[in-house]
Design an enzyme around this catalytic site. Structure first.
Site, PDB file in Angstrom:
ATOM      1  N   HIS A 107       0.857  -1.188   0.000  1.00 38.84           N
ATOM      2  CA  HIS A 107       0.000   0.000   0.000  1.00 38.84           C
ATOM      3  C   HIS A 107       0.893   1.238   0.000  1.00 38.84           C
ATOM      4  O   HIS A 107       1.705   1.421   0.911  1.00 38.84           O
ATOM      5  CB  HIS A 107      -0.871  -0.056   1.267  1.00 38.84           C
ATOM      6  CG  HIS A 107      -1.890   1.010   1.400  1.00 38.84           C
ATOM      7  ND1 HIS A 107      -1.631   2.240   1.957  1.00 38.84           N
ATOM      8  CD2 HIS A 107      -3.211   1.016   1.073  1.00 38.84           C
ATOM      9  CE1 HIS A 107      -2.736   2.953   1.972  1.00 38.84           C
ATOM     10  NE2 HIS A 107      -3.712   2.237   1.444  1.00 38.84           N
ATOM     11  N   ASP A 127      -1.204  -1.070  -4.171  1.00 38.63           N
ATOM     12  CA  ASP A 127      -2.419  -0.336  -3.834  1.00 38.63           C
ATOM     13  C   ASP A 127      -2.068   1.136  -3.640  1.00 38.63           C
ATOM     14  O   ASP A 127      -1.361   1.504  -2.691  1.00 38.63           O
ATOM     15  CB  ASP A 127      -3.047  -0.900  -2.552  1.00 38.63           C
ATOM     16  CG  ASP A 127      -3.601  -2.300  -2.755  1.00 38.63           C
ATOM     17  OD1 ASP A 127      -3.841  -2.675  -3.916  1.00 38.63           O
ATOM     18  OD2 ASP A 127      -3.789  -3.010  -1.750  1.00 38.63           O
ATOM     19  N   THR A 201     -12.535   6.400   5.664  1.00 37.49           N
ATOM     20  CA  THR A 201     -11.319   6.586   6.458  1.00 37.49           C
ATOM     21  C   THR A 201     -11.603   6.975   7.901  1.00 37.49           C
ATOM     22  O   THR A 201     -10.819   6.652   8.800  1.00 37.49           O
ATOM     23  CB  THR A 201     -10.434   7.648   5.777  1.00 37.49           C
ATOM     24  OG1 THR A 201     -10.214   7.250   4.418  1.00 37.49           O
ATOM     25  CG2 THR A 201      -9.104   7.813   6.485  1.00 37.49           C
ATOM     26  N   HIS A 325     -33.403 -20.958  26.945  1.00 35.66           N
ATOM     27  CA  HIS A 325     -32.437 -21.056  25.841  1.00 35.66           C
ATOM     28  C   HIS A 325     -31.777 -22.430  25.854  1.00 35.66           C
ATOM     29  O   HIS A 325     -31.653 -23.088  24.815  1.00 35.66           O
ATOM     30  CB  HIS A 325     -31.357 -19.980  25.968  1.00 35.66           C
ATOM     31  CG  HIS A 325     -31.812 -18.617  25.589  1.00 35.66           C
ATOM     32  ND1 HIS A 325     -31.104 -17.807  24.731  1.00 35.66           N
ATOM     33  CD2 HIS A 325     -32.901 -17.914  25.937  1.00 35.66           C
ATOM     34  CE1 HIS A 325     -31.741 -16.667  24.581  1.00 35.66           C
ATOM     35  NE2 HIS A 325     -32.830 -16.700  25.307  1.00 35.66           N
TER      36      HIS A 325
END
Length: 428
Positions: A107, A127, A201, A325
Site C-alpha cells: 500500500h 495499492d 477513512t 435457551h
C-alpha cells in the site's frame, strides 16, 4: 384463485390471504449486482494492523502471520509500504519470497518515489491511495484535484508497465465531492486499473450511504471495486455487507479488526456475517477452523486478549445460560445459534451453575457424567443448584461435585442421605 404475492402472502381458493412463514434471514429477491457469494478478502493485518496502537511486528512475526492468513485462505495479503522504512522494505521482500498462495500487495502513497520502491520488492500488486476530501486536500497533502488526476495517471501507468496489479483508491471517500470522485474513478478506469477503492477513512458512513455510492460507482467503472471501512461508529461489518450487496468485489479486513484508532472490518466478523448469507460458499473458500489460531496469534503479538464477545471465537460466543435457551439448544441448536460452532472448530457450552439454570440443562450434564437420575430427582437437584447460586456463582466443578454426591446418595437407597445433600447449607 391460488398464488403468492410479492411479500410472501399466500392467496387461497377462497380469496382469503394467509400469511406464510418466511425466514427473515433468507433473501427475498436477488440483487443483480450482488457479490455476496463472489468476493475476495484483502487481509491488511500487516498493513492497517501495523497502525494499531499496540502493534510492533518483527520480521519473524510478520512471516508467521502471513503464513497463517494464507493457510486460512485469504486471497490477498496487504503489507506496509516498503517506503515506510528500510525494515519494511526488507520484510516486504521476505514475504514475497515465501511462495504463498495468496497474492501479496503493498500500500503506497500516490507518489512516484513510493511506486519505484514498491515494484522492486516482488509484490503481485500495488495499492495506490491519495486523499480526495476537502479536509485532506487542505490539511494533509495540500493538492487540488488537477494535481491528483495527473499524479494518479503517472503512477498508475508506471505500475502497469511493470506487469503487476494496481488499485487506485481515494481516501476519505465519503466526505469527498461526488462529482470529483466519480470523474477521477472514470479516468483511472480508462487507464486500466484492476480495482478502484472506496475508503471510509473516519468511519462516518452508514450502510445506506455505502450501498448508494458503490451502486453508483458500479455504473461508472468496469473494473473491480475494493472497499475499506473503519469502525469508529461500529458500522464496518454492516458497511462491508452493504458494499457487497451493491456490487463491490473486494473487502479489506484485519484480524480482530486492529488498525488506526478503532480499526477496520474484522476478518472473523466479516466471515461470520458472510457465513449467514451463503454458508456453503464460505466453507468452500476458507478453512474456518483456523480462525481461532490466527486470532490468538495476532492477539499475542499485540498484547491484547480476544474479547469475550468476539465474533465466533469469544469465550461467550457459543455459551448459553438462560434456562429456556438451554432447553431449546439441547433439542435443536439452530433455535438460538445462527452459526454452527463445529464449522469453526468451536464447541458450545451450556452454563448451569447459576440461578437462571433449568432442569433440562442439568439433565444434559447428568447424562454427560453418565449418572442415572429420574426427571423428578433432576428437578430436585436443580432447585438446590439455584439456591446455592443465589449466594455465589457455582463453577462447573462445584456443580459436578454436587451432582455426583446427589447421585451417590440416591443409589445408596437411604432417604436421609438424599435429604442431607439437598439441605446442606452453601459455603460462602
Amino acid at each position: 384463485m391460488n398464488g403468492t404475492t410479492s411479500n410472501g402472502v399466500k392467496i387461497a381458493n377462497s380469496g382469503v390471504q394467509v400469511q406464510t412463514q418466511i425466514n427473515p434471514y433468507t433473501p427475498r429477491y436477488a440483487d443483480l449486482l450482488s457479490r455476496v457469494n463472489n468476493f475476495s478478502i484483502i487481509e491488511s493485518t500487516l498493513r492497517e494492523g501495523e497502525q494499531f496502537a499496540n502493534a510492533f511486528f518483527d520480521t519473524a512475526t510478520k512471516i508467521e502471520i502471513a503464513k497463517a492468513l494464507d493457510d486460512f485462505g485469504v486471497e490477498y495479503i496487504e503489507l506496509t509500504s516498503p517506503a515506510a522504512s528500510e525494515q519494511s522494505r526488507q520484510d516486504c521482500i521476505a514475504i514475497c519470497q515465501l511462495g504463498l498462495k495468496a497474492k501479496i500487495l503493498t500500500h503506497i502513497r500516490c507518489h512516484m518515489d513510493d511506486a519505484k520502491i514498491a515494484v522492486e520488492t516482488g509484490v503481485d500488486g500495488v495499492d495506490v491511495v491519495i486523499g480526495t476530501s476537502s479536509y485532506l486536500r487542505e490539511f494533509s497533502h495540500g493538492k487540488d484535484m488537477a494535481y491528483i488526476s495527473a499524479k494518479a495517471t503517472e503512477v498508475i501507468n508506471f505500475v502497469k508497465s511493470k506487469g503487476i496489479e494496481v488499485r487506485f483508491s481515494s481516501e476519505d471517500s465519503f466526505r469527498s465531492d461526488l462529482v470529483d470522485l466519480l470523474s477521477l474513478y472514470r479516468q483511472v478506469d480508462t487507464l486500466g486499473v484492476n480495482r478502484v477503492g472506496i475508503a471510509d477513512t473516519v468511519g462516518c458512513a452508514n450502510p445506506r450511504q455505502v450501498y448508494e455510492l458503490v451502486r453508483t460507482l458500479r455504473g461508472v467503472v468496469s473494473c473491480d471495486i475494493e472497499c475499506h471501512f473503519h469502525n469508529d461508529t461500529g458500522c464496518a461489518i454492516a458497511n462491508s455487507f452493504a458494499a457487497l450487496e451493491a456490487g463491490a468485489t473486494h473487502i479489506d479486513t484485519s484480524v480482530l479488526g486492529i488498525g488506526e484508532r478503532n480499526g477496520i472490518t474484522p476478518l472473523g466478523g466479516l466471515v461470520a456475517r458472510m457465513y449467514t448469507a451463503d454458508k456453503d460458499y464460505i466453507k468452500s473458500k476458507y478453512k474456518l477452523d483456523k480462525i481461532r489460531d490466527v486470532e490468538n496469534l495476532v492477539a499475542n503479538a499485540v498484547g491484547i486478549e480476544v474479547p469475550f464477545n468476539n465474533y465466533i471465537t469469544g469465550y461467550c460466543a457459543f455459551t448459553h445460560k438462560a434456562g429456556i435457551h438451554a432447553k431449546a439448544i439441547l433439542n435443536n441448536p439452530s433455535t438460538y445459534e445462527i452459526l454452527k460452532p463445529e464449522d469453526f472448530g468451536m464447541t458450545r457450552y451450556v452454563s448451569i451453575g447459576h440461578r437462571l439454570t433449568g432442569w433440562n440443562a442439568v439433565k444434559n450434564r447428568v447424562e454427560q457424567l453418565d449418572l442415572t437420575l429420574t426427571d423428578d430427582q433432576i428437578k430436585q437437584i436443580t432447585s438446590k443448584i439455584k439456591k446455592l447460586a443465589d449466594i455465589r456463582p457455582q463453577s462447573m466443578e462445584d456443580v459436578d461435585t454436587l451432582l455426583r454426591d446427589f447421585h451417590h446418595a440416591v443409589i445408596s437407597g437411604d432417604p436421609s442421605h438424599v435429604e442431607n445433600v439437598l439441605s446442606t447449607p452453601a459455603v460462602n
